[in-house]
Enzyme design. Structure first.
Site, PDB file in Angstrom:
ATOM      1  N   HIS A   1      -9.549   3.375  -2.122  1.00  0.00           N
ATOM      2  CA  HIS A   1      -8.200   2.833  -1.984  1.00  0.00           C
ATOM      3  C   HIS A   1      -7.792   1.975  -3.176  1.00  0.00           C
ATOM      4  CE1 HIS A   1      -4.540   1.452  -0.371  1.00  0.00           C
ATOM      5  NE2 HIS A   1      -4.956   0.395   0.298  1.00  0.00           N
TER       6      HIS A   1
ATOM      7  N   CYS B   1       0.811  -1.221   0.000  1.00  0.00           N
ATOM      8  CA  CYS B   1       0.000   0.000   0.000  1.00  0.00           C
ATOM      9  C   CYS B   1       0.842   1.268   0.000  1.00  0.00           C
ATOM     10  CB  CYS B   1      -0.979  -0.011   1.169  1.00  0.00           C
ATOM     11  SG  CYS B   1      -2.188  -1.337   0.994  1.00  0.00           S
TER      12      CYS B   1
END
Lengths: 482, 400
Positions: free
Chosen positions: B346, B88
């Site tokens: 996201h 991430c």
């Protein structure tokens, strides 16, 4: 003295009441009703004949002093593979030395008693034999077998030492009496009429073999204090005992209402039950059945009462139970009902056998390491110590994690992960003596995991590759009370 | 840290696609959407870019491997394009590549692009992928929400927090981000929720419910960076110049999961990366000096413990500070003012650059309805992987 040195058993914690099966199928097959008493042991989704064999073997190896295992005999009619030795996986999981000779025995439910008989007749000077019998036979929904069958395993260490039972005599008969058959490609077996099996087999071959053995020894049924029969139903066992002339009170309880027909493991399982009660000098007649019959005459030794206090057996396994209240969950967990797993459930990560081979001690053996420099116990063991304050190179000694207890540091119940029995429970476990591993939890219905709970390790299935049928095994944590 | 790169690199333009379930757009189109805005912001032509970094995490789902997909999508001029992946933190990793190239003097004008197209998997949640051939043999059948859920036990045990109080604070984290997302035109989720809705939502991984989990989205975001001098020549007439004050990444070495000590109540890497970033930027008191933060709120509990790891809350006080509204839009240190991962969405590889996009906008006073009164220093934080094994990035942006 050569003989049985120790025993161990494993029964899955889950039990399915036969009333549940009848409730699901009684409309279709009312003839199931007379069988619908008590409960049977069923595998959880992550158990199979191999995982049960490992657990029974671990239990057997904790008791008695065997001086080193030289051979492993694994009897089963439901090992996951036709090719890939189950006993070799067993050896890796148990951390046995690589020079051990492993052998799988199958072909008939007779294999359990046959391997024990073989082990007892081998030259014990060459080392001890680990004899394991384990079965989880598939039974078609709504069949009588679905009612009768159970899942479980039993193991013995046979060799030279402080024997708890010794062999007095053996006798075998072989006959192509086909009560059941199952082809390698078939999921379910085929069975002939039960009345013929009863008359020709259970009341024919079986007592005939036993009587021949007794005759050779100039004994009668009245000389037997414990009769172990490969039959699940108590009335069938009583009828056979009558033919042999063994008093009804000397027939070992078949445990039909508590565990079921464990197939190749049934006689071994019931023999352990008998050994839990037998007194020194008593005779045990143990029979195996399937395309013939094996009869085994054992005698309990003076050491039995003392040695068995160090072992756990049938009584403890029966006490460790959790009722499966949902028949559909049984069908799904045993992969008999193909439920929608969602697209996430299709995701595949095929295992490369070469990777599994390199990592076998880590994965099957649950072996980590201890840094010789700083003492940090760690999993997995790498070449460089994981402790940031140490980072010593190449100074790691192997440490087994499987036999150690731990405590749950944290845990979750994950509903997103695809599973045959959601949610998936996992979390960090800290081990007694050091080390921590992120682990899945097993048999969570029996004892729901929570932070602080004490756990022990069990050998379980992680996943099955649907294309290659490769089974990934690893260790999971379960509550010490489960 | 060899002196760091504080004030040596400027952002001259940023772009961000609309995030969401972009059934209408491919990864290529998402990159083009973000890039058009970025070029316009910088007042540059694509041919002036002399190096580029592409960040994407689950590339098999969309762009495929290598840097070529970025060069193809934007028709770059045969410049070096490097594809990076760091869970991430991927978007920030791409930005770091471009920033370091400029700081090193090797590049004059560099592009960092992050993109992810997650909604072509056919299922909710993050895609399934391998953790490596060895870990795949023994790691639990885990998911991201499950592993982050483990923080709840760890944090509650460490600080003696009652489950009910933690539950309420986690809910407040999400309520706040949903309120913020309402004011973000490009956000994936633009809907307010109540504390009770969050608490009553279906459980995903105990104790995390649906509203404790961030959106899984498609999107792209990018930045063009250059030297402060070139930046001034390009945009000074129009606006302030935003400078990189610090950019730090810290990766786990296995200690958290491998030996005792770590209690799953915090992120080891976040503390390390934050300390290095504060040193690089000369920040002494982050709670006072940072004006706005975009942190990696993949799950409500992540944001909560991160407030302490970044020094925004005293150890054990995050629950109280969150419930007191300290990190709300009107609080002392607004977090996720654009909705965060929770509501802006996201798309893994784009998230780091999306955070910088918002900080950039806030620093330039062009955040519209979301604009905060006083923003001199903004912080972006990414956390890739799992609490027990992860990579963390901390970036600080400020004006020249």
């Amino acid at each position: 003295m050569t003989g049985i040195l120790s025993y161990g058993v494993h029964l899955p914690v889950l039990r399915l009441s036969r009333a549940q099966i009848l409730a699901a199928h009684g409309w279709y097959n009312p003839a199931l009703a007379p069988l619908a008493t008590g409960e049977r042991a069923i595998c959880n989704w992550d158990e199979d004949a191999l995982t049960m064999a490992v657990e029974a073997a671990r239990a057997a190896l904790t008791g008695g002093d065997h001086g080193g295992i030289a051979r492993v005999l694994l009897a089963s009619t439901s090992l996951p593979y036709v090719e890939r030795s189950g006993s070799a996986v067993l050896c890796e999981a148990l951390g046995l030395e690589t020079r051990v000779m492993p052998l799988d025995a199958g072909g008939s439910t007779r294999a359990g008693v046959a391997t024990l008989l073989t082990a007892l007749q081998l030259d014990a000077a060459s080392g001890a034999t680990l004899c394991v019998a384990s079965d989880d036979r598939p039974a078609r929904p709504a069949s009588a077998q679905e009612m009768l069958f159970g899942a479980g395993a039993a193991a013995f260490v046979v060799g030279r030492g402080e024997a708890i039972a010794t062999l007095r005599a053996v006798h075998s008969r072989t006959a192509d009496f086909v009560d059941r058959l199952r082809a390698p490609t078939a999921h379910y077996g085929f069975q002939w009429e039960e009345r013929w099996i009863r008359d020709g087999g259970h009341l024919g071959l079986l007592p005939e073999t036993a009587l021949e053995l007794l005759g050779q020894q100039r004994l009668t049924g009245a000389d037997i204090q414990h009769l172990v029969l490969p039959l699940a139903q108590p009335q069938a066992a009583r009828a056979v005992a009558k033919r042999i002339g063994v008093p009804a009170e000397c027939v070992v309880d078949t445990l039909y209402e508590r565990s079921g027909d464990l197939g190749a493991a049934l006689s071994s399982w019931l023999l352990v039950a008998a050994l839990e009660k037998a007194r020194p000098g008593e005779r045990l007649l143990v029979c195996g059945f399937g395309q013939g019959c094996d009869a085994l005459l054992l005698e309990a030794t003076d050491a039995l009462p003392r040695v068995r206090t160090q072992m756990t057996g049938v009584a403890a396994a029966l006490a460790r139970r959790h009722a499966e209240t949902n028949y559909m969950r049984y069908l799904v967990g045993s992969r008999q009902l193909d439920v929608e797993a969602g697209i996430r459930g299709e995701a595949q990560r095929p295992t490369a056998p070469s990777v599994a081979w390199r990592e076998r001690r880590t994965v099957l053996g649950f072996q980590g390491g201890r840094c010789r420099r700083c003492g940090t116990v760690q999993f997995p063991a790498g070449a460089i110590c994981v402790d940031p304050a140490c980072k010593a190179h190449g100074d790691m000694e192997p440490v087994g994690f499987a036999g150690r207890r731990g405590r749950i540091l944290n845990c979750t119940a994950d509903h997103l992960a695809a599973s045959l029995r959601p949610p998936v429970h996992y979390g960090m476990v800290e081990f007694e003596g050091g080390g921590r591993v992120l682990l899945e939890f097993a048999d969570t219905d029996a004892q729901p995991p929570q932070a602080g709970m004490a756990v022990r390790m069990v050998f379980r299935l992680r996943r099955v590759d649907p294309v290659r049928q490769w089974r990934d095994y690893f260790w999971k944590a379960t509550g010490v009370g489960a | 840290m060899n002196g760091g790169i504080r004030d040596r690199v400027a952002i001259v333009g940023m772009g961000c696609s609309r995030f969401g379930e972009r059934w209408d757009a491919s990864a290529t189109q998402l990159m083009q959407e973000a890039f058009a805005e970025c070029l316009d912001d910088a007042g540059l032509g694509a041919d002036e870019i002399d190096a580029a970094w592409l960040g994407s995490c689950v590339e098999d789902l969309h762009v495929g491997r290598s840097g070529i997909p970025l060069a193809m999508a934007l028709r770059l001029g045969n410049v070096p394009v490097t594809r990076v992946e760091n869970f991430c933190a991927t978007g920030t990793e791409a930005f770091r590549g471009a920033v370091y190239a400029v700081a090193a003097g090797a590049s004059r004008i560099a592009l960092a692009m992050g993109v992810e197209k997650l909604k072509d998997t056919g299922y909710g949640g993050l895609p399934e992928f391998s953790f490596g051939a060895e870990a795949d043999l023994w790691w639990p059948n885990l998911t991201a929400p499950g592993t982050f859920a483990l923080l709840a036990d760890g944090y509650a045990a460490r600080h003696g927090v009652a489950p009910r109080d933690l539950r309420r604070a986690m809910a407040h984290v999400s309520v706040k981000s949903h309120a913020n997302g309402l004011l973000s035109p490009k956000a994936h989720i633009r809907r307010a929720v109540t504390e009770q809705q969050v608490i009553d939502a279906p459980v995903i991984a105990a104790p995390l419910g649906l509203y404790d989990c961030c959106g899984v989205s498609d999107g792209a975001a990018c930045a063009i960076v250059t030297t402060p001098e070139i930046a001034r020549s390009l945009v000074a007439a129009r606006r302030d110049v935003v400078l990189v004050k610090a950019i730090q990444i810290a990766a786990s070495n296995g200690a958290e999961a491998g030996c005792g000590g770590w209690d799953a109540s915090h992120f080891v890497t976040t503390r390390v990366a934050a300390a290095r970033a504060y040193a690089e930027a000369g920040v002494r008191d982050p709670a006072a000096d940072v004006d706005v933060a975009e942190v990696h709120d993949c799950f409500s509990i992540t944001e909560l413990v991160t407030m302490e790891d970044l020094g925004f809350a005293q150890p054990g006080r995050a629950v109280h500070d969150v419930l007191d509204g300290a990190f709300d839009a009107a609080g002392r240190l607004p977090c996720q003012i654009d909705g965060g991962l929770k509501c802006f969405g996201h798309p893994i590889g784009a998230s780091g650059l999306r955070m910088l996009y918002e900080l950039h906008a806030q620093l330039l006073g062009r955040a519209g309805e979301r604009q905060l009164a006083r923003v001199d220093l903004g912080l972006a934080h990414n956390l890739g992987g799992f609490p027990f094994q992860n990579v963390c990035s901390v970036t600080l942006l400020g004006r020249a």
